[in-house]
Write an enzyme that holds these catalytic residues in place. Structure first.
Site, PDB file in Angstrom:
ATOM      1  CG  ASN A 149      69.289  33.325 -29.128  1.00  0.00           C
ATOM      2  OD1 ASN A 149      69.396  32.102 -29.160  1.00  0.00           O
ATOM      3  ND2 ASN A 149      69.582  34.035 -28.056  1.00  0.00           N
ATOM      4  CE  LYS A 172      64.330  20.680 -30.495  1.00  0.00           C
ATOM      5  NZ  LYS A 172      64.408  21.830 -31.454  1.00  0.00           N
ATOM      6  CB  ALA A 173      69.988  22.684 -33.882  1.00  0.00           C
ATOM      7  CD  GLU A 175      62.872  22.130 -34.473  1.00  0.00           C
ATOM      8  OE1 GLU A 175      62.702  23.086 -33.711  1.00  0.00           O
ATOM      9  OE2 GLU A 175      63.368  21.047 -34.099  1.00  0.00           O
ATOM     10  N   GLY A 225      67.113  28.248 -23.772  1.00  0.00           N
ATOM     11  CA  GLY A 225      65.840  28.753 -24.285  1.00  0.00           C
ATOM     12  C   GLY A 225      65.071  29.461 -23.190  1.00  0.00           C
ATOM     13  CD  GLU A 247      72.118  30.513 -21.581  1.00  0.00           C
ATOM     14  OE1 GLU A 247      71.288  31.280 -21.035  1.00  0.00           O
ATOM     15  OE2 GLU A 247      72.493  30.617 -22.743  1.00  0.00           O
ATOM     16  CG  LEU A 248      66.531  28.192 -18.278  1.00  0.00           C
ATOM     17  CD1 LEU A 248      65.556  27.789 -17.194  1.00  0.00           C
ATOM     18  CD2 LEU A 248      66.283  27.381 -19.544  1.00  0.00           C
ATOM     19  CB  CYS A 281      69.835  34.860 -22.761  1.00  0.00           C
ATOM     20  SG  CYS A 281      71.456  34.207 -23.128  1.00  0.00           S
TER      21      CYS A 281
HETATM   22  P1  NAD Z   1      59.545  29.138 -26.712  1.00  0.00           P
HETATM   23  O1  NAD Z   1      59.411  29.186 -25.255  1.00  0.00           O
HETATM   24  O2  NAD Z   1      58.426  28.560 -27.521  1.00  0.00           O
HETATM   25  O3  NAD Z   1      60.856  28.311 -27.170  1.00  0.00           O
HETATM   26  C1  NAD Z   1      62.140  28.583 -26.685  1.00  0.00           C
HETATM   27  C2  NAD Z   1      63.089  27.539 -27.299  1.00  0.00           C
HETATM   28  O4  NAD Z   1      62.763  26.254 -26.800  1.00  0.00           O
HETATM   29  C3  NAD Z   1      62.974  27.392 -28.810  1.00  0.00           C
HETATM   30  O5  NAD Z   1      64.278  27.209 -29.327  1.00  0.00           O
HETATM   31  C4  NAD Z   1      62.125  26.137 -29.027  1.00  0.00           C
HETATM   32  O6  NAD Z   1      62.434  25.446 -30.220  1.00  0.00           O
HETATM   33  C5  NAD Z   1      62.486  25.303 -27.835  1.00  0.00           C
HETATM   34  N1  NAD Z   1      61.419  24.453 -27.337  1.00  0.00           N
HETATM   35  C6  NAD Z   1      60.132  24.812 -27.134  1.00  0.00           C
HETATM   36  N2  NAD Z   1      59.457  23.784 -26.581  1.00  0.00           N
HETATM   37  C7  NAD Z   1      60.328  22.753 -26.439  1.00  0.00           C
HETATM   38  C8  NAD Z   1      60.242  21.439 -25.919  1.00  0.00           C
HETATM   39  N3  NAD Z   1      59.101  20.963 -25.385  1.00  0.00           N
HETATM   40  N4  NAD Z   1      61.354  20.645 -25.939  1.00  0.00           N
HETATM   41  C9  NAD Z   1      62.529  21.115 -26.440  1.00  0.00           C
HETATM   42  N5  NAD Z   1      62.673  22.365 -26.925  1.00  0.00           N
HETATM   43  C10 NAD Z   1      61.594  23.178 -26.925  1.00  0.00           C
HETATM   44  O7  NAD Z   1      59.806  30.621 -27.150  1.00  0.00           O
HETATM   45  P2  NAD Z   1      60.312  31.304 -28.472  1.00  0.00           P
HETATM   46  O8  NAD Z   1      59.221  32.149 -29.017  1.00  0.00           O
HETATM   47  O9  NAD Z   1      60.995  30.377 -29.422  1.00  0.00           O
HETATM   48  O10 NAD Z   1      61.444  32.213 -27.832  1.00  0.00           O
HETATM   49  C11 NAD Z   1      61.044  33.289 -27.030  1.00  0.00           C
HETATM   50  C12 NAD Z   1      61.583  33.245 -25.657  1.00  0.00           C
HETATM   51  O11 NAD Z   1      62.535  32.236 -25.450  1.00  0.00           O
HETATM   52  C13 NAD Z   1      62.306  34.543 -25.390  1.00  0.00           C
HETATM   53  O12 NAD Z   1      61.446  35.458 -24.797  1.00  0.00           O
HETATM   54  C14 NAD Z   1      63.437  34.171 -24.501  1.00  0.00           C
HETATM   55  O13 NAD Z   1      63.068  34.345 -23.168  1.00  0.00           O
HETATM   56  C15 NAD Z   1      63.644  32.720 -24.711  1.00  0.00           C
HETATM   57  N6  NAD Z   1      64.878  32.387 -25.428  1.00  0.00           N
HETATM   58  C16 NAD Z   1      66.002  32.373 -24.705  1.00  0.00           C
HETATM   59  C17 NAD Z   1      67.187  32.066 -25.323  1.00  0.00           C
HETATM   60  C18 NAD Z   1      68.466  32.057 -24.555  1.00  0.00           C
HETATM   61  O14 NAD Z   1      69.518  32.231 -25.141  1.00  0.00           O
HETATM   62  N7  NAD Z   1      68.427  31.805 -23.247  1.00  0.00           N
HETATM   63  C19 NAD Z   1      67.213  31.769 -26.675  1.00  0.00           C
HETATM   64  C20 NAD Z   1      66.019  31.766 -27.387  1.00  0.00           C
HETATM   65  C21 NAD Z   1      64.844  32.067 -26.739  1.00  0.00           C
END
Ligand code: NAD
Length: 478
Positions: A149, A172-173, A175, A225, A247-248, A281
């Site tokens: 994001n 690891k940023a 993809e 994430g 930071e979730l 978030c």
């Molecule tokens: P997701 O749960 O699949 O992934 C979330 C993030 O984690 C992504 O950047 C992904 O590349 C990374 N990721 C996934 N599995 C991983 C692993 N095993 N090891 C390391 N990294 C991993 O969900 P999504 O569809 O990409 O994002 C949707 C949800 O994620 C949103 O609903 C939101 O709650 C959350 N999100 C939160 C933030 C934040 O700033 N806190 C940012 C992005 C997404």
């Protein structure tokens, strides 16, 4: 205008190309690049180089480290226009917002650079002949995982925090939005960060995290994430006795009291909700509005939302770009259908625009019942949920009713209300009468399922350090 860059990994100071996966422009689903996937050998090289890179960086004078970091920020500021285009292409946000994100990344780097010079320890009073000194040392090599994001400011938080404290970092940023992080790392390498003190990788996220986190050289894990992934990574870190910064997700409440100009509160709420198409978030999402101003607030919010022009982020007239990926569009459709099925009213938006790309309008739902899925699950999209409350007690109870606790907001001019909100809201960041959750100088992070550890502020840097107590009896028989 610069084209989207050729994407590469940065390992041990070297830029490497590898086969990988396509990167899509969420405005029209076109392929704009290919993100390289690191091999196991690449990860091993990054780890080996990090050991030497860490040794050099930690032994670099803090003032020199700060100079290198400020140099990186200067390069990023000079390149902000081009970087903003890359970010708009891969993530969708309007170019002006992408440029603000680059500037915000620079603000973070510059603040951390200076604060890194002030990681002071303590001398504890003792009797003559005895000296107890508390040292704050860099924690070591960090494994970092950043999301899609905020393609540059999210990795910047992690890279700047780690480097300012004297740590090395392998990041690891995302993809899905790799160019932001690549520009960031490029600036640091050019500015003079030693080979290996900073590496950038991409790949299959779970394969990389499961390989890196258990490695003995890694001393700290930082992840931004979703809650489910955060819990998995925190558990893995815990199993290997590594501290973590998590930071979730959030699901920010906004409490609107009846002692403010509700038109103004609605206007700022709509503007901030549209930022990054709500994929933030700390996005304001659950609006608990006092019943005496409910209708006026809802109508003003809807009117503002309808005026938000959506489209290609490269078009200067666009106020809100597409969602970053198809998963978000599906989530919006599912959450809206569920809420409407339970009695919510659609005041603005409500359905996807076109059938290519990820355009979705700013959507305002009123009378959203507490049991609607959208009230429970973080929408992470352009969805504002408005709910009527009878008094502050009810608003605070609803705000605290979820397992999340990241940002919270309130509009009120009453000092007693502010005191109660400050004491009773379960969150890491509370903003009153504005909707900015954090700046470089302030600590940012959550409570409950929103995670632990802080990014930003003095507290953020402290997370990248570890305390050592040195106790010295100064006189001893020779
Ligand atoms: P997701 O749960 O699949 O992934 C979330 C993030 O984690 C992504 O950047 C992904 O590349 C990374 N990721 C996934 N599995 C991983 C692993 N095993 N090891 C390391 N990294 C991993 O969900 P999504 O569809 O990409 O994002 C949707 C949800 O994620 C949103 O609903 C939101 O709650 C959350 N999100 C939160 C933030 C934040 O700033 N806190 C940012 C992005 C997404």
């Amino acid at each position: 205008m610069t084209a989207y860059p050729q994407l590469r990994l940065c390992i041990a100071g070297e830029w490497r190309s590898r086969p990988g996966a396509p990167v899509l422009n969420p405005f029209d689903d076109s392929v704009i690049g290919e993100v390289p996937h690191a091999t196991r050998a690449d990860l091993d090289d990054a780890l080996t180089a990090a050991v030497e890179g860490y040794r050099q960086w930690r032994n670099t004078a803090p003032a020199r480290r700060a100079e290198i970091m400020r140099h990186a920020a200067r390069l990023l500021r000079e390149r902000a226009d081009d970087i903003a285009v890359s970010i708009t292409l891969e993530q969708g946000k309007p170019r002006a917002q992408a440029k603000v994100e680059v500037q915000r990344a620079c603000d973070i780097i510059e603040w951390d650079a200076e604060e890194g010079r002030r990681t002071y320890g303590r001398v504890i009073p003792a009797e003559p002949g005895m000296r107890h000194t508390v040292l704050r040392e860099p924690i070591g090599i960090v494994a970092a995982f950043s999301p899609w994001n905020f393609p540059i400011s999210s990795p910047a938080r992690k890279v700047a925090g780690a480097l300012a404290a004297g740590c090395a970092i392998i990041i690891k940023a995302s993809e899905e939005t790799p160019a932001g992080a690549m520009h960031l790392v490029e600036a640091f390498i050019e500015a003079g960060v030693p080979r290996g003190a900073l590496s950038l990788v991409f790949g299959q996220p779970s394969e990389i995290s499961e390989y890196l986190i258990p490695q003995p050289a890694i001393r700290l894990v930082t992840f931004t994430g979703s809650v489910p992934v955060g819990k998995r990574l925190a558990a893995l870190a815990g199993a290997h006795m590594k501290p973590a910064i998590m930071e979730l997700g959030g699901h920010a409440p906004v409490i609107v009291c009846n002692d403010v100009d509700v038109q103004a509160a609605a206007a700022v709420s709509a503007t901030v909700k549209a930022r990054n198409a709500g994929q933030v978030c700390v996005a304001p999402t659950r609006f608990f509005v006092d019943e005496s101003v409910y209708d006026r607030f809802s109508e003003a919010f809807a009117e503002k939302a309808k005026a938000v022009k959506i489209g290609n982020g490269l078009d200067p007239a666009t106020m809100m770009g597409p969602l970053a990926n198809g998963r978000r569009v599906e989530a919006m459709e599912r959450l809206i259908a569920d809420a409407v099925g339970r009695g919510a009213r659609v005041l603005a938006g409500g359905a996807r625009v076109g059938n290519r790309g990820c355009l979705f309008p700013l959507t305002v739902l009123a009378d959203v019942p507490d049991d609607a899925l959208a009230m429970q699950e973080e929408p992470f999209g352009p969805l504002a949920l408005i709910s009527r409350t009878r008094n502050l007690d009810e608003a605070i109870a609803k705000a605290n009713s979820l397992p999340f606790g990241l940002a919270a907001y309130a509009f009120t001019n009453s000092a007693p209300n502010v005191e109660r909100l400050s004491n009773e809201l379960e969150c890491g960041n509370l903003s009153i009468n504005h909707l900015v959750a954090s700046i470089a100088e302030t600590p940012f992070g959550g409570v409950k399922d929103s995670g632990y550890g802080r990014e930003g502020g003095t507290e953020g840097l402290a997370c990248y350090t570890v305390v050592k107590n040195v106790s010295h009896q100064t006189v001893f028989p020779a």
